[in-house]
Design a protein around this motif. Structure first.
Motif, PDB file in Angstrom:
ATOM      1  N   LEU A  22     -10.504  14.852   6.183  1.00 35.25           N
ATOM      2  CA  LEU A  22      -9.742  14.644   7.416  1.00 35.25           C
ATOM      3  C   LEU A  22      -9.065  13.287   7.351  1.00 35.25           C
ATOM      4  N   LEU A  23      -7.976  13.144   8.115  1.00 36.35           N
ATOM      5  CA  LEU A  23      -7.219  11.889   8.101  1.00 36.35           C
ATOM      6  C   LEU A  23      -7.974  10.794   8.829  1.00 36.35           C
ATOM      7  N   SER A  24      -7.811   9.579   8.311  1.00 36.59           N
ATOM      8  CA  SER A  24      -8.440   8.415   8.934  1.00 36.59           C
ATOM      9  C   SER A  24      -7.429   7.698   9.819  1.00 36.59           C
ATOM     10  N   GLN A  25      -7.916   7.132  10.906  1.00 36.73           N
ATOM     11  CA  GLN A  25      -7.058   6.326  11.765  1.00 36.73           C
ATOM     12  C   GLN A  25      -6.813   4.945  11.165  1.00 36.73           C
ATOM     13  N   SER A  26      -7.419   4.689  10.031  1.00 37.97           N
ATOM     14  CA  SER A  26      -7.250   3.389   9.374  1.00 37.97           C
ATOM     15  C   SER A  26      -6.032   3.353   8.460  1.00 37.97           C
ATOM     16  N   ASN A  27      -5.330   4.466   8.309  1.00 40.12           N
ATOM     17  CA  ASN A  27      -4.141   4.504   7.451  1.00 40.12           C
ATOM     18  C   ASN A  27      -3.044   3.639   8.075  1.00 40.12           C
ATOM     19  N   VAL A  28      -2.532   2.664   7.313  1.00 40.21           N
ATOM     20  CA  VAL A  28      -1.544   1.722   7.870  1.00 40.21           C
ATOM     21  C   VAL A  28      -0.151   2.335   7.925  1.00 40.21           C
ATOM     22  N   ARG A  29       0.070   3.439   7.229  1.00 40.66           N
ATOM     23  CA  ARG A  29       1.396   4.065   7.256  1.00 40.66           C
ATOM     24  C   ARG A  29       1.566   4.823   8.572  1.00 40.66           C
ATOM     25  N   ARG A  30       2.557   4.391   9.375  1.00 44.44           N
ATOM     26  CA  ARG A  30       2.826   5.024  10.656  1.00 44.44           C
ATOM     27  C   ARG A  30       4.238   5.635  10.717  1.00 44.44           C
ATOM     28  N   ILE A  31       5.089   5.138   9.855  1.00 47.04           N
ATOM     29  CA  ILE A  31       6.498   5.538   9.902  1.00 47.04           C
ATOM     30  C   ILE A  31       6.797   6.437   8.712  1.00 47.04           C
ATOM     31  N   LYS A  32       7.478   7.530   8.980  1.00 44.98           N
ATOM     32  CA  LYS A  32       7.845   8.451   7.916  1.00 44.98           C
ATOM     33  C   LYS A  32       8.849   7.799   6.979  1.00 44.98           C
ATOM     34  N   ALA A  33       8.645   7.958   5.693  1.00 48.02           N
ATOM     35  CA  ALA A  33       9.576   7.408   4.705  1.00 48.02           C
ATOM     36  C   ALA A  33       9.428   8.186   3.411  1.00 48.02           C
ATOM     37  N   ILE A  99     -11.274   9.846  -4.964  1.00 45.98           N
ATOM     38  CA  ILE A  99     -12.026   8.650  -5.360  1.00 45.98           C
ATOM     39  C   ILE A  99     -12.807   8.219  -4.125  1.00 45.98           C
ATOM     40  N   VAL A 100     -14.124   8.190  -4.250  1.00 45.52           N
ATOM     41  CA  VAL A 100     -14.981   7.894  -3.094  1.00 45.52           C
ATOM     42  C   VAL A 100     -15.311   6.406  -3.083  1.00 45.52           C
ATOM     43  N   ARG A 101     -14.890   5.746  -1.975  1.00 41.27           N
ATOM     44  CA  ARG A 101     -15.152   4.318  -1.819  1.00 41.27           C
ATOM     45  C   ARG A 101     -16.090   4.111  -0.636  1.00 41.27           C
ATOM     46  N   GLU A 102     -17.008   3.116  -0.836  1.00 41.29           N
ATOM     47  CA  GLU A 102     -17.948   2.812   0.239  1.00 41.29           C
ATOM     48  C   GLU A 102     -17.886   1.356   0.644  1.00 41.29           C
ATOM     49  N   ASP A 103     -17.386   0.481  -0.275  1.00 40.46           N
ATOM     50  CA  ASP A 103     -17.321  -0.951   0.023  1.00 40.46           C
ATOM     51  C   ASP A 103     -15.964  -1.298   0.618  1.00 40.46           C
ATOM     52  N   GLY A 104     -15.833  -2.510   1.184  1.00 42.86           N
ATOM     53  CA  GLY A 104     -14.562  -3.025   1.686  1.00 42.86           C
ATOM     54  C   GLY A 104     -14.157  -2.411   3.014  1.00 42.86           C
ATOM     55  N   ILE A 105     -12.895  -2.714   3.360  1.00 38.75           N
ATOM     56  CA  ILE A 105     -12.349  -2.277   4.645  1.00 38.75           C
ATOM     57  C   ILE A 105     -11.344  -1.162   4.389  1.00 38.75           C
ATOM     58  N   ALA A 106     -11.402  -0.137   5.202  1.00 40.77           N
ATOM     59  CA  ALA A 106     -10.538   1.026   5.003  1.00 40.77           C
ATOM     60  C   ALA A 106      -9.054   0.659   5.113  1.00 40.77           C
ATOM     61  N   GLU A 107      -8.708  -0.176   6.115  1.00 48.29           N
ATOM     62  CA  GLU A 107      -7.304  -0.580   6.278  1.00 48.29           C
ATOM     63  C   GLU A 107      -6.802  -1.339   5.058  1.00 48.29           C
ATOM     64  N   GLU A 108      -7.711  -2.094   4.431  1.00 46.83           N
ATOM     65  CA  GLU A 108      -7.325  -2.846   3.228  1.00 46.83           C
ATOM     66  C   GLU A 108      -7.000  -1.892   2.085  1.00 46.83           C
ATOM     67  N   ASP A 109      -7.770  -0.827   1.962  1.00 41.61           N
ATOM     68  CA  ASP A 109      -7.480   0.167   0.930  1.00 41.61           C
ATOM     69  C   ASP A 109      -6.093   0.783   1.138  1.00 41.61           C
ATOM     70  N   SER A 110      -5.794   1.158   2.384  1.00 43.40           N
ATOM     71  CA  SER A 110      -4.505   1.789   2.688  1.00 43.40           C
ATOM     72  C   SER A 110      -3.348   0.840   2.418  1.00 43.40           C
ATOM     73  N   LEU A 111      -3.492  -0.417   2.827  1.00 43.81           N
ATOM     74  CA  LEU A 111      -2.424  -1.389   2.628  1.00 43.81           C
ATOM     75  C   LEU A 111      -2.211  -1.678   1.148  1.00 43.81           C
ATOM     76  N   ALA A 112      -3.320  -1.846   0.406  1.00 48.20           N
ATOM     77  CA  ALA A 112      -3.215  -2.175  -1.010  1.00 48.20           C
ATOM     78  C   ALA A 112      -2.539  -1.055  -1.786  1.00 48.20           C
ATOM     79  N   GLU A 113      -2.860   0.188  -1.475  1.00 51.81           N
ATOM     80  CA  GLU A 113      -2.272   1.307  -2.212  1.00 51.81           C
ATOM     81  C   GLU A 113      -0.760   1.354  -2.049  1.00 51.81           C
ATOM     82  N   ASN A 114      -0.259   0.975  -0.866  1.00 49.32           N
ATOM     83  CA  ASN A 114       1.175   1.036  -0.608  1.00 49.32           C
ATOM     84  C   ASN A 114       1.905  -0.224  -1.036  1.00 49.32           C
ATOM     85  N   VAL A 115       1.287  -1.400  -0.813  1.00 46.10           N
ATOM     86  CA  VAL A 115       1.968  -2.661  -1.122  1.00 46.10           C
ATOM     87  C   VAL A 115       1.990  -2.929  -2.615  1.00 46.10           C
ATOM     88  N   GLN A 116       0.874  -2.671  -3.309  1.00 49.23           N
ATOM     89  CA  GLN A 116       0.784  -3.011  -4.717  1.00 49.23           C
ATOM     90  C   GLN A 116       1.408  -1.956  -5.623  1.00 49.23           C
TER      91      GLN A 116
END
Length: 705
Positions: A22-33, A99-116
């Motif tokens: 299911l989708l997480s509310q921690s996903n930083v992407r809000r705008i369609k692109a 890929i199952v992650r348990e450490d760190g912050i969820a928003e950080e994962d979402s931001l890193a995947e898109n920014v980096q």
């Protein structure tokens, strides 16, 4: 003992059924692109999921895992999979790589995947498309695979085909994408590299400058010569067409100019030979003739071939259909496309019925000729039936100076009734009465007709309506029949040619209108000159006035020539222009590189832009070389209605700048000062244009990536 660096442990990966995600509310992407969900779903269906989802276990309030996993990074991929499930193209339990992650912050994962994420360099994309093409995929297949248009694929393949040296320079940020697009105009790598070398020596590296250098000496496909021979025919003959896939190019450029010239010459020669076969004495063939090339030549007027009964029926039916459609849609704000197209077809067909072919007397054809040239739209233009002065039949003088009735030919003496001959000798004695009914002597005939001439002058002066017809008759004879001796009025009309022909003057809108009007009057006038007087008397006053205006207009000469100073005549031309409210801009003249901007100083160009668009616009092009400045100025001045001083009607000069920008015109003293600083000549003489100054409309190009 040295500390040992802690080893990195990567998150584990596993396949998780889709219905456990299911989708997480921690996903930083809000705008369609980017690519749409539907397109991404099609791509996944075609090649599978290329990148797994980043997920985190969902726990309850006590921290116990629920067996569900939320997705903070990869939401678009999840939406695409969800779309496939809804379309029943994938089951709910299909395993999804995660890929199952348990450490760190969820928003950080979402931001890193898109920014980096490093975007693909455009050149890599161009080359990848080229590789797919080389492996056998068509442009349409590539377009369908990556959800772009076939034209986008063609553009990117074209970019990949530029010289490898220039592509390496682009990859190292040595040129912009817009500049690379400009180099695609030519497929010649050597030529591309030469132009790039020239570009390094110039401070103007704009894309339009690159295009202009690559198309030097080429003929635009929209040129009437190119349309005359046909671009496809030119290509079949081995010619190369330069195309610009990134902006409008009017069909491109025909690169092989000598081939174009040869093909035009050959086709005109063939057309001229076909015209000669009709029986004409001569033909003169050229791509274009100067305006007024038929002045001084008498034009034959043949008989129009009448419509057949079938053609008349067709014409009447079309007129009825036209009237019915106009009546039906009279109240409509806008015509439907099919109705508008149909009305256009009917108008074209009816015009063809009106423009009937003409037949000529074979004896007249034998001493006349035709001009063969190219019309503005690339069609063949044939002007038949012109007789040169040396081919005119000279009438033989009447023997004995009299006619069968004993009345000699009148020789009016406009200098008065003298008692002696021009040689000063006494007049010959009158014949004796017993000599019988002998012809009237020439001397007496002159005296009698002098009285008649004076009486006719006086009577005509009291009848301005007939005087008008008489003047119209004499001038019309001069223009349409070239038989000035058919009138007793000693009136002449000179229609001067132009010593300096501007480009395409004969194809201008004003010339087309004037030629069409002259042709219409020629058709209406009687064929024989001796029938003209009676015809004019039967016309209405409005018809005579309109013909008079046309004939008199042909005598206007407002040309300024350095060797022929006529200040009073030119002042009258200004007064005449003001009276008729002449507007040359509305008549179709506009400032281009060829007509004005490329033939005056930089100061004049800047003055024109300042008057039309303001000082800020002029400042933006002030640093350019003259050729580039003229090209840019042509774009800036388009549709502004700006006119140079010699073309302005008195009373408009002060309005030119104010109507467009609200700025007053720059004083002449400033222009002279600028010209002096540039070391260029004033407007009175033409300076030699810089190379590479053909006009090219420039526009902003959208990046290919």
């Amino acid at each position: 003992m040295a500390n040992t660096a802690k080893k990195i442990t990567l998150s584990s990966s596993r396949d998780i059924p889709f219905n456990k995600l299911l989708l997480s509310q921690s996903n930083v992407r809000r705008i369609k692109a980017g690519v749409s969900i539907e397109e991404l779903a099609e791509d996944i269906a075609r090649r599978g999921l290329l990148q797994g989802l980043s997920v985190r276990p969902v726990t309850d309030e006590t921290g116990t895992e629920t067996g569900m996993f939320e997705i903070p990074a990869g939401g678009r991929r999840y939406r695409a999979l969800e779309f496939l499930v809804k379309k029943k193209r994938m089951t709910k339990t299909t395993p999804v790589p995660c890929i199952v992650r348990e450490d760190g912050i969820a928003e950080e994962d979402s931001l890193a995947e898109n920014v980096q994420r490093a975007p693909l360099h455009p050149l890599d994309q161009f080359r990848a498309f080229l590789t797919l093409k080389e492996k056998g995929q068509s442009e349409e297949e590539i377009a369908a695979t990556f959800f772009v248009s076939a034209n986008v694929v063609k553009q990117r393949l074209k970019l990949a085909s530029v010289s490898p040296k220039l592509l390496d320079i682009y990859a190292e940020d040595g040129m912009t994408l817009d500049q690379l697009m400009a180099f695609t105009v030519s497929d010649d790598h050597e030529r591309q590299e030469q132009v790039f070398g020239r570009l390094q020596q110039s401070y103007d590296k704009q894309p339009y400058a690159i295009r202009r250098m690559l198309t030097e000496g080429a003929v635009r496909a929209s040129d009437k010569r190119a349309q005359f021979i046909g671009v496809d025919t030119y290509v079949e003959a081995g010619g190369i067409v330069l195309r610009d896939l990134f902006q409008s190019d009017d069909g491109g450029w025909l690169q092989d100019f000598p081939l174009v010239e040869d093909m035009v010459t050959d086709k005109l020669r063939q057309e001229a030979e076909a015209i000669v076969a009709e029986g004409w004495k001569w033909t003169d063939a050229a791509p274009d003739f100067p305006y007024g090339h038929t002045f001084g030549l008498r034009q034959l007027r043949g008989e129009e071939i009448p419509l057949t009964a079938e053609e008349e029926a067709t014409r009447d039916a079309l007129k009825a259909e036209f009237d019915q459609l106009e009546e039906q849609y009279a109240e409509a704000d806008e015509l439907p496309d099919d109705v508008d197209a149909r009305l256009g077809e009917i108008e074209t067909t009816l015009e063809a019925f009106e423009d009937r072919p003409v037949t000529f007397d074979p004896e007249e054809i034998a001493r006349a000729g035709a001009f063969v040239s190219i019309a503005h739209d690339g069609s063949l233009r044939v002007e038949r039936g012109f007789v040169r002065p040396e081919d005119e039949i000279v009438p033989e003088p009447e023997a004995g100076g009299g006619d069968a009735d004993g009345i000699g030919t009148a020789q009016p003496n406009t200098e008065g009734n003298e008692s002696e001959t021009s040689s000063g000798t006494e007049k010959p004695p009158e014949p004796d009465e017993d000599e019988g009914l002998s012809p009237i002597s020439d001397r007496l005939m002159s005296e009698l007709t002098a009285h008649r001439t004076l009486g006719l002058r006086n009577a005509l002066a009291e009848r301005p309506d007939i005087a008008f017809v008489a003047a119209l008759h004499a001038l019309t004879l001069t223009v349409f029949y070239h038989y000035g001796s058919d009138s007793c009025l000693e009136l002449g009309l000179n229609s001067v040619g132009f010593s300096a022909q501007t480009p395409a003057l004969n194809d201008s809108a004003v010339a087309e209108t004037a030629n069409a009007r002259h042709k219409a009057w020629s058709r209406r006038l009687p064929k024989e000159s001796d029938e003209l007087w009676d015809a004019l008397l039967q016309w209405t006053n409005d018809d005579r006035a309109n013909l008079f205006a046309h004939v008199v207009s042909l005598s206007v000469n407002a040309v300024s020539e350095s060797w022929n100073r006529r200040p009073r005549a030119l002042a009258h031309a200004d007064a005449l222009a003001q009276t008729v409210e002449l507007d040359i801009a509305a008549a179709g003249w506009c400032p281009t590189v060829d007509t004005f901007l490329g033939r005056v100083t930089k100061a004049r160009i800047l003055q024109a832009v300042t008057e039309a668009k303001g000082e800020r616009a002029a400042d933006r092009i002030a640093h350019l070389k003259k050729g580039d400045m003229a090209t840019e100025a042509e774009t800036l001045l388009a549709d502004t209605g700006w006119l140079p001083e010699p073309l302005r009607t008195p009373g408009e000069a002060e309005q030119i700048g104010r109507e467009t920008t609200g700025n007053p015109a720059e004083p002449e003293s400033c222009v002279a000062e600028t010209a002096a600083e540039d070391g260029e000549t004033a407007m009175g003489t033409e300076d030699v244009p810089d190379e590479n100054e053909d006009a090219e409309a420039t526009s902003h190009v959208v990046a290919a990536e």
